[in-house]
Write a protein that holds these residues in place. Structure first.
Motif: not given
Length: 169
Positions: A92-94, A8-13, A76-78, A68-74
């Protein structure tokens, strides 16, 4: 059978990522995930005079995995993990917070009142209408309060946030 597992690619803020975090936590007995802090800011010395001031500056960084996983690099990314190898399946990232909530609901296997978005098409549509309203009237102004640098701009977003919250009270 093992639980569906994710990085789970995230950011605390990030308030948009917070929505996905809530969905993951809601389904924590049905889904496994590893939180990865994937973007942020760090204060750096301006050794190369990037700012032209010679003073410290704030650097916005994004993890290579996120790019790599998200073309927008934003966030949340799962990123799902392969069930046998546990390797990330970047292809298969969402991503996009409201989309991730629907996805999490679906892969959790939850039904009835355990779902975040109802299975009934009409109720699901109504839920999405309200989610869009919250997004526009609360989340976007809240994000504006967080990221705007000028006090006047922050106050303008804060007033919009208060108006949005009052609409739901």
């Amino acid at each position: 059978s093992s639980l569906p597992s994710f990085r789970y690619l995230s950011a605390w803020f990030c308030p948009y990522a917070h929505r996905a975090t809530l969905a993951l936590e809601h389904h924590s007995t049905r889904i496994s995930y590893e939180w990865v802090e994937a973007l942020g800011w760090e204060q750096r010395q301006d050794a190369n005079n990037v700012t032209g001031t010679g003073k410290e500056w704030w650097y916005h960084w994004k993890a290579d995995e996120l790019k790599r996983a998200n073309p927008s690099a934003l966030v949340p990314t799962l990123i799902p993990l392969n069930a046998s190898t546990k390797e990330p399946m970047d292809e298969k990232a969402v991503y996009e917070s409201l989309v991730t909530i629907d996805y999490i609901d679906a892969v959790s296997g939850a039904s009835g009142v355990d779902r975040l978005v109802p299975e009934d098409p009409y109720l699901s549509a109504k839920c999405r209408i309200w989610a869009d309203k919250v997004n526009k009237e609360c989340c976007s102004p809240y994000y504006g309060v967080l990221v705007r640098k000028e006090e006047g701009e922050r106050m303008e977003h804060f007033e919009k946030l208060i108006t949005g919250l009052k609409a739901f009270s």
